[in-house]
Design a protein around this motif. Structure first.
Motif, PDB file in Angstrom:
ATOM      1  N   ARG A  28       0.852  -1.175   0.000  1.00 36.26           N
ATOM      2  CA  ARG A  28       0.000   0.000   0.000  1.00 36.26           C
ATOM      3  C   ARG A  28       0.892   1.230   0.000  1.00 36.26           C
ATOM      4  N   LEU A  29       0.747   2.038  -1.040  1.00 37.30           N
ATOM      5  CA  LEU A  29       1.522   3.261  -1.191  1.00 37.30           C
ATOM      6  C   LEU A  29       0.578   4.455  -1.192  1.00 37.30           C
ATOM      7  N   ASP A  30       1.081   5.603  -0.804  1.00 35.18           N
ATOM      8  CA  ASP A  30       0.277   6.822  -0.876  1.00 35.18           C
ATOM      9  C   ASP A  30      -0.045   7.112  -2.340  1.00 35.18           C
ATOM     10  N   SER A  31      -1.263   7.554  -2.581  1.00 37.61           N
ATOM     11  CA  SER A  31      -1.709   7.777  -3.965  1.00 37.61           C
ATOM     12  C   SER A  31      -0.873   8.845  -4.666  1.00 37.61           C
ATOM     13  N   ASP A  32      -0.414   9.864  -3.925  1.00 34.63           N
ATOM     14  CA  ASP A  32       0.391  10.898  -4.576  1.00 34.63           C
ATOM     15  C   ASP A  32       1.743  10.355  -5.042  1.00 34.63           C
ATOM     16  N   ILE A  33       2.278   9.369  -4.351  1.00 30.53           N
ATOM     17  CA  ILE A  33       3.537   8.735  -4.761  1.00 30.53           C
ATOM     18  C   ILE A  33       3.336   7.977  -6.067  1.00 30.53           C
ATOM     19  N   VAL A  34       2.289   7.171  -6.120  1.00 28.39           N
ATOM     20  CA  VAL A  34       2.002   6.394  -7.329  1.00 28.39           C
ATOM     21  C   VAL A  34       1.690   7.338  -8.491  1.00 28.39           C
ATOM     22  N   ASP A  35       0.905   8.386  -8.230  1.00 25.98           N
ATOM     23  CA  ASP A  35       0.577   9.358  -9.280  1.00 25.98           C
ATOM     24  C   ASP A  35       1.833  10.013  -9.838  1.00 25.98           C
ATOM     25  N   TRP A  36       2.789  10.330  -8.967  1.00 22.54           N
ATOM     26  CA  TRP A  36       4.028  10.966  -9.414  1.00 22.54           C
ATOM     27  C   TRP A  36       4.792  10.041 -10.367  1.00 22.54           C
ATOM     28  N   PHE A  37       4.932   8.777  -9.997  1.00 21.51           N
ATOM     29  CA  PHE A  37       5.647   7.835 -10.846  1.00 21.51           C
ATOM     30  C   PHE A  37       4.906   7.610 -12.164  1.00 21.51           C
ATOM     31  N   ARG A  38       3.583   7.514 -12.110  1.00 12.31           N
ATOM     32  CA  ARG A  38       2.804   7.340 -13.342  1.00 12.31           C
ATOM     33  C   ARG A  38       2.960   8.536 -14.262  1.00 12.31           C
ATOM     34  N   SER A  39       2.967   9.736 -13.699  1.00 13.83           N
ATOM     35  CA  SER A  39       3.111  10.935 -14.537  1.00 13.83           C
ATOM     36  C   SER A  39       4.507  11.008 -15.157  1.00 13.83           C
ATOM     37  N   ARG A  40       5.531  10.572 -14.430  1.00 11.96           N
ATOM     38  CA  ARG A  40       6.888  10.554 -15.012  1.00 11.96           C
ATOM     39  C   ARG A  40       6.955   9.599 -16.196  1.00 11.96           C
ATOM     40  N   VAL A  41       6.290   8.453 -16.070  1.00 12.13           N
ATOM     41  CA  VAL A  41       6.265   7.475 -17.156  1.00 12.13           C
ATOM     42  C   VAL A  41       5.568   8.075 -18.377  1.00 12.13           C
ATOM     43  N   GLU A  42       4.453   8.760 -18.154  1.00  9.78           N
ATOM     44  CA  GLU A  42       3.736   9.390 -19.265  1.00  9.78           C
ATOM     45  C   GLU A  42       4.586  10.463 -19.928  1.00  9.78           C
ATOM     46  N   GLU A  43       5.310  11.263 -19.127  1.00 12.12           N
ATOM     47  CA  GLU A  43       6.182  12.306 -19.675  1.00 12.12           C
ATOM     48  C   GLU A  43       7.274  11.714 -20.564  1.00 12.12           C
ATOM     49  N   LYS A  44       7.750  10.538 -20.207  1.00 11.38           N
ATOM     50  CA  LYS A  44       8.814   9.885 -20.974  1.00 11.38           C
ATOM     51  C   LYS A  44       8.273   9.129 -22.181  1.00 11.38           C
ATOM     52  N   GLY A  45       6.956   9.148 -22.365  1.00  8.33           N
ATOM     53  CA  GLY A  45       6.380   8.523 -23.545  1.00  8.33           C
ATOM     54  C   GLY A  45       5.989   7.073 -23.370  1.00  8.33           C
ATOM     55  N   GLY A  46       5.894   6.609 -22.152  1.00  7.96           N
ATOM     56  CA  GLY A  46       5.439   5.248 -21.906  1.00  7.96           C
ATOM     57  C   GLY A  46       6.417   4.462 -21.074  1.00  7.96           C
ATOM     58  N   GLY A  47       5.996   3.283 -20.736  1.00  9.86           N
ATOM     59  CA  GLY A  47       6.810   2.411 -19.900  1.00  9.86           C
ATOM     60  C   GLY A  47       5.962   1.860 -18.774  1.00  9.86           C
ATOM     61  N   ASN A  48       6.617   1.540 -17.686  1.00  8.83           N
ATOM     62  CA  ASN A  48       5.935   0.915 -16.567  1.00  8.83           C
ATOM     63  C   ASN A  48       6.330   1.639 -15.289  1.00  8.83           C
ATOM     64  N   TYR A  49       5.341   2.181 -14.596  1.00 12.28           N
ATOM     65  CA  TYR A  49       5.652   2.922 -13.373  1.00 12.28           C
ATOM     66  C   TYR A  49       6.231   2.009 -12.301  1.00 12.28           C
ATOM     67  N   GLN A  50       5.867   0.714 -12.326  1.00 12.77           N
ATOM     68  CA  GLN A  50       6.404  -0.205 -11.331  1.00 12.77           C
ATOM     69  C   GLN A  50       7.904  -0.422 -11.551  1.00 12.77           C
ATOM     70  N   THR A  51       8.321  -0.461 -12.797  1.00 11.77           N
ATOM     71  CA  THR A  51       9.748  -0.575 -13.099  1.00 11.77           C
ATOM     72  C   THR A  51      10.483   0.662 -12.601  1.00 11.77           C
ATOM     73  N   MET A  52       9.882   1.830 -12.806  1.00 14.41           N
ATOM     74  CA  MET A  52      10.505   3.071 -12.345  1.00 14.41           C
ATOM     75  C   MET A  52      10.590   3.105 -10.818  1.00 14.41           C
ATOM     76  N   LEU A  53       9.552   2.635 -10.145  1.00 19.05           N
ATOM     77  CA  LEU A  53       9.564   2.546  -8.686  1.00 19.05           C
ATOM     78  C   LEU A  53      10.686   1.616  -8.218  1.00 19.05           C
ATOM     79  N   ASN A  54      10.825   0.485  -8.903  1.00 10.97           N
ATOM     80  CA  ASN A  54      11.869  -0.482  -8.577  1.00 10.97           C
ATOM     81  C   ASN A  54      13.262   0.150  -8.742  1.00 10.97           C
ATOM     82  N   GLN A  55      13.441   0.910  -9.816  1.00 11.78           N
ATOM     83  CA  GLN A  55      14.725   1.567 -10.057  1.00 11.78           C
ATOM     84  C   GLN A  55      15.024   2.604  -8.968  1.00 11.78           C
ATOM     85  N   ALA A  56      13.995   3.333  -8.542  1.00  7.74           N
ATOM     86  CA  ALA A  56      14.185   4.335  -7.488  1.00  7.74           C
ATOM     87  C   ALA A  56      14.580   3.669  -6.172  1.00  7.74           C
ATOM     88  N   LEU A  57      13.929   2.568  -5.849  1.00  3.85           N
ATOM     89  CA  LEU A  57      14.281   1.842  -4.625  1.00  3.85           C
ATOM     90  C   LEU A  57      15.695   1.279  -4.697  1.00  3.85           C
TER      91      LEU A  57
END
Length: 84
Positions: A28-57
Protein backbone atom coordinates in the motif's frame (compact mmCIF):
# COMPACT_ATOMS: atom_id res chain seq x y z
CA UNK A 1 -18.88 -25.36 -24.75
CA UNK A 2 -19.06 -28.59 -22.88
CA UNK A 3 -21.70 -29.27 -20.27
CA UNK A 4 -18.98 -30.31 -17.81
CA UNK A 5 -15.22 -29.82 -17.52
CA UNK A 6 -12.69 -31.95 -15.66
CA UNK A 7 -10.66 -29.79 -13.26
CA UNK A 8 -9.29 -32.72 -11.25
CA UNK A 9 -5.74 -32.10 -12.54
CA UNK A 10 -6.00 -28.33 -12.34
CA UNK A 11 -3.47 -26.31 -10.36
CA UNK A 12 -4.11 -23.19 -8.39
CA UNK A 13 -2.10 -20.04 -8.92
CA UNK A 14 -0.95 -17.72 -11.66
CA UNK A 15 -1.43 -18.79 -15.26
CA UNK A 16 2.12 -17.78 -16.10
CA UNK A 17 4.92 -18.01 -13.54
CA UNK A 18 6.76 -14.86 -12.45
CA UNK A 19 9.84 -14.20 -14.52
CA UNK A 20 13.38 -13.96 -13.20
CA UNK A 21 13.90 -12.81 -9.65
CA UNK A 22 10.71 -10.74 -9.40
CA UNK A 23 8.37 -11.34 -6.47
CA UNK A 24 4.67 -10.50 -6.51
CA UNK A 25 3.64 -8.65 -3.35
CA UNK A 26 0.78 -6.49 -2.20
CA UNK A 27 1.92 -3.10 -0.98
CA UNK A 28 0.00 0.00 0.00
CA UNK A 29 1.52 3.26 -1.19
CA UNK A 30 0.28 6.82 -0.88
CA UNK A 31 -1.71 7.78 -3.97
CA UNK A 32 0.39 10.90 -4.58
CA UNK A 33 3.54 8.74 -4.76
CA UNK A 34 2.00 6.39 -7.33
CA UNK A 35 0.58 9.36 -9.28
CA UNK A 36 4.03 10.97 -9.41
CA UNK A 37 5.65 7.84 -10.85
CA UNK A 38 2.80 7.34 -13.34
CA UNK A 39 3.11 10.93 -14.54
CA UNK A 40 6.89 10.55 -15.01
CA UNK A 41 6.27 7.47 -17.16
CA UNK A 42 3.74 9.39 -19.26
CA UNK A 43 6.18 12.31 -19.67
CA UNK A 44 8.81 9.88 -20.97
CA UNK A 45 6.38 8.52 -23.55
CA UNK A 46 5.44 5.25 -21.91
CA UNK A 47 6.81 2.41 -19.90
CA UNK A 48 5.94 0.91 -16.57
CA UNK A 49 5.65 2.92 -13.37
CA UNK A 50 6.40 -0.20 -11.33
CA UNK A 51 9.75 -0.58 -13.10
CA UNK A 52 10.51 3.07 -12.34
CA UNK A 53 9.56 2.55 -8.69
CA UNK A 54 11.87 -0.48 -8.58
CA UNK A 55 14.73 1.57 -10.06
CA UNK A 56 14.18 4.33 -7.49
CA UNK A 57 14.28 1.84 -4.63
CA UNK A 58 17.40 0.19 -6.02
CA UNK A 59 19.11 3.58 -6.41
CA UNK A 60 18.27 4.43 -2.80
CA UNK A 61 19.69 1.12 -1.57
CA UNK A 62 22.84 1.53 -3.65
CA UNK A 63 23.45 5.01 -2.23
CA UNK A 64 23.20 3.82 1.37
CA UNK A 65 26.65 2.24 1.20
CA UNK A 66 28.37 5.25 -0.36
CA UNK A 67 30.63 7.43 1.74
CA UNK A 68 29.20 10.90 2.44
CA UNK A 69 32.02 12.52 0.46
CA UNK A 70 31.05 10.59 -2.68
CA UNK A 71 27.38 11.51 -2.28
CA UNK A 72 28.22 15.20 -1.84
CA UNK A 73 30.47 15.20 -4.90
CA UNK A 74 27.76 13.53 -7.01
CA UNK A 75 25.07 15.96 -5.85
CA UNK A 76 27.30 18.98 -6.44
CA UNK A 77 28.21 17.71 -9.92
CA UNK A 78 24.52 17.19 -10.80
CA UNK A 79 23.57 20.64 -9.51
CA UNK A 80 26.42 22.38 -11.35
CA UNK A 81 25.51 20.61 -14.59
CA UNK A 82 21.83 21.55 -14.29
CA UNK A 83 22.74 25.20 -13.61
CA UNK A 84 24.67 25.51 -16.88
Amino acid sequence: MKDQYDFSKGKRGAVTPASGNKVRITIRLDSDIVDWFRSRVEEKGGGNYQTMLNQALRSYIDQQGQPLEDVLRRVLREELNSAQ
